[in-house]
Design a protein around this motif. Structure first.
Motif, PDB file in Angstrom:
ATOM      1  N   ILE A  88      32.790  35.688  49.137  1.00 47.43           N
ATOM      2  CA  ILE A  88      33.605  34.630  48.547  1.00 47.43           C
ATOM      3  C   ILE A  88      34.285  33.865  49.679  1.00 47.43           C
ATOM      4  N   VAL A  89      34.131  32.536  49.671  1.00 51.57           N
ATOM      5  CA  VAL A  89      34.783  31.705  50.679  1.00 51.57           C
ATOM      6  C   VAL A  89      35.912  30.869  50.080  1.00 51.57           C
ATOM      7  N   GLU A  90      35.878  30.691  48.767  1.00 49.98           N
ATOM      8  CA  GLU A  90      36.940  29.940  48.096  1.00 49.98           C
ATOM      9  C   GLU A  90      36.985  30.381  46.630  1.00 49.98           C
ATOM     10  N   TYR A  91      38.181  30.478  46.113  1.00 49.27           N
ATOM     11  CA  TYR A  91      38.349  30.872  44.718  1.00 49.27           C
ATOM     12  C   TYR A  91      39.610  30.215  44.200  1.00 49.27           C
ATOM     13  N   GLY A  92      39.541  29.654  43.026  1.00 44.98           N
ATOM     14  CA  GLY A  92      40.715  28.995  42.496  1.00 44.98           C
ATOM     15  C   GLY A  92      40.544  28.624  41.044  1.00 44.98           C
ATOM     16  N   HIS A  93      41.445  27.800  40.557  1.00 45.45           N
ATOM     17  CA  HIS A  93      41.330  27.362  39.171  1.00 45.45           C
ATOM     18  C   HIS A  93      41.365  25.849  39.116  1.00 45.45           C
ATOM     19  N   SER A  94      40.670  25.325  38.124  1.00 48.32           N
ATOM     20  CA  SER A  94      40.635  23.874  37.951  1.00 48.32           C
ATOM     21  C   SER A  94      40.981  23.529  36.512  1.00 48.32           C
ATOM     22  N   GLY A  95      41.854  24.299  35.948  1.00 49.53           N
ATOM     23  CA  GLY A  95      42.321  24.100  34.589  1.00 49.53           C
ATOM     24  C   GLY A  95      43.220  25.260  34.217  1.00 49.53           C
ATOM     25  N   ILE A  96      43.669  25.274  32.994  1.00 49.88           N
ATOM     26  CA  ILE A  96      44.579  26.332  32.566  1.00 49.88           C
ATOM     27  C   ILE A  96      43.906  27.699  32.639  1.00 49.88           C
ATOM     28  N   SER A  97      42.682  27.804  32.122  1.00 50.87           N
ATOM     29  CA  SER A  97      42.018  29.114  32.123  1.00 50.87           C
ATOM     30  C   SER A  97      40.642  29.071  32.776  1.00 50.87           C
ATOM     31  N   TYR A  98      40.280  27.966  33.410  1.00 49.37           N
ATOM     32  CA  TYR A  98      38.986  27.837  34.042  1.00 49.37           C
ATOM     33  C   TYR A  98      39.115  28.118  35.531  1.00 49.37           C
ATOM     34  N   ILE A 112      33.854  30.889  36.705  1.00 51.36           N
ATOM     35  CA  ILE A 112      33.929  32.352  36.601  1.00 51.36           C
ATOM     36  C   ILE A 112      35.247  32.723  35.923  1.00 51.36           C
ATOM     37  N   THR A 113      35.294  33.911  35.353  1.00 51.75           N
ATOM     38  CA  THR A 113      36.545  34.394  34.773  1.00 51.75           C
ATOM     39  C   THR A 113      37.472  34.875  35.886  1.00 51.75           C
ATOM     40  N   LEU A 114      38.708  35.181  35.544  1.00 54.67           N
ATOM     41  CA  LEU A 114      39.672  35.673  36.527  1.00 54.67           C
ATOM     42  C   LEU A 114      39.174  36.996  37.101  1.00 54.67           C
ATOM     43  N   LEU A 115      39.065  37.058  38.413  1.00 50.32           N
ATOM     44  CA  LEU A 115      38.576  38.274  39.080  1.00 50.32           C
ATOM     45  C   LEU A 115      39.710  39.272  39.275  1.00 50.32           C
ATOM     46  N   PRO A 116      39.383  40.562  39.338  1.00 48.66           N
ATOM     47  CA  PRO A 116      40.428  41.590  39.528  1.00 48.66           C
ATOM     48  C   PRO A 116      41.181  41.455  40.847  1.00 48.66           C
ATOM     49  N   CYS A 117      40.568  40.799  41.834  1.00 49.90           N
ATOM     50  CA  CYS A 117      41.199  40.650  43.146  1.00 49.90           C
ATOM     51  C   CYS A 117      42.276  39.563  43.152  1.00 49.90           C
ATOM     52  N   ALA A 118      42.429  38.866  42.038  1.00 43.59           N
ATOM     53  CA  ALA A 118      43.367  37.740  41.975  1.00 43.59           C
ATOM     54  C   ALA A 118      44.435  37.980  40.924  1.00 43.59           C
ATOM     55  N   CYS A 155      40.855  37.523  47.131  1.00 41.60           N
ATOM     56  CA  CYS A 155      39.411  37.468  46.856  1.00 41.60           C
ATOM     57  C   CYS A 155      38.599  36.936  48.032  1.00 41.60           C
ATOM     58  N   ILE A 156      39.232  36.179  48.907  1.00 43.40           N
ATOM     59  CA  ILE A 156      38.521  35.539  50.013  1.00 43.40           C
ATOM     60  C   ILE A 156      37.933  36.615  50.928  1.00 43.40           C
ATOM     61  N   GLY A 157      36.637  36.499  51.196  1.00 42.24           N
ATOM     62  CA  GLY A 157      35.949  37.436  52.082  1.00 42.24           C
ATOM     63  C   GLY A 157      35.337  38.631  51.381  1.00 42.24           C
ATOM     64  N   LEU A 158      35.665  38.847  50.105  1.00 46.14           N
ATOM     65  CA  LEU A 158      35.082  39.979  49.397  1.00 46.14           C
ATOM     66  C   LEU A 158      33.576  39.791  49.236  1.00 46.14           C
ATOM     67  N   GLU A 159      32.858  40.907  49.265  1.00 47.75           N
ATOM     68  CA  GLU A 159      31.398  40.875  49.207  1.00 47.75           C
ATOM     69  C   GLU A 159      30.914  41.317  47.827  1.00 47.75           C
TER      70      GLU A 159
END
Length: 131
Positions: free
Chosen positions: A49-59, A79-85, A93-97
């Motif tokens: 993972i190089v970037e993870y974020g949200h672009s809406g309320i639940s997206y 994607i849904t909310l990941l456990p690392c976030a 989450c950044i850098g996770l494989e």
């Protein structure tokens, strides 16, 4: 406002809605075809993972990189909310494989297998730690 102006505005709105519907349907069909191609020509590689974020309320979205045949590829999908976030902090989450499933015909068509949903999307066995 005159009837003529009202009719013109109405036609413009209808045309805009038809164009919007066309692009939504087109996007859905392209994603479906991509998933079918990946399923029929699947290969796996580890990605980060190089970037993870949200672009809406639940997206949420995830951007990830992986290497196939010496070529470094980056891709992104919802994607849904990941456990690392947490709801406000995605830095864990950044850098996770994770495993990436991709098409041998076109390695740029891929999905990061970071949740049980992605495993189920491709009819793959969900790892016990994700259940």
């Amino acid at each position: 406002m005159s009837d003529k102006t009202f009719n013109i505005i109405k036609k413009i709105i209808i045309l805009a809605l038809l164009i919007l519907a066309f692009f939504i349907i087109r996007s859905y069909i392209i994603k479906k075809w991509d998933r079918e191609e990946i399923s029929e020509n699947k290969a796996f590689v580890k990605g980060n993972i190089v970037e993870y974020g949200h672009s809406g309320i639940s997206y949420h979205y995830v951007k990830y990189s992986y290497e196939v045949n010496g070529q470094n590829i980056e891709n992104r999908h919802g994607i849904t909310l990941l456990p690392c976030a947490t709801i406000t902090d995605f830095s864990g989450c950044i850098g996770l494989e994770y495993w990436v499933i991709y098409s041998k015909l076109n390695p740029e068509k891929s999905y990061l297998l970071a949740t049980s949903f992605e495993y189920e999307l491709f009819d793959l066995k969900v790892p016990d730690e994700m259940k």
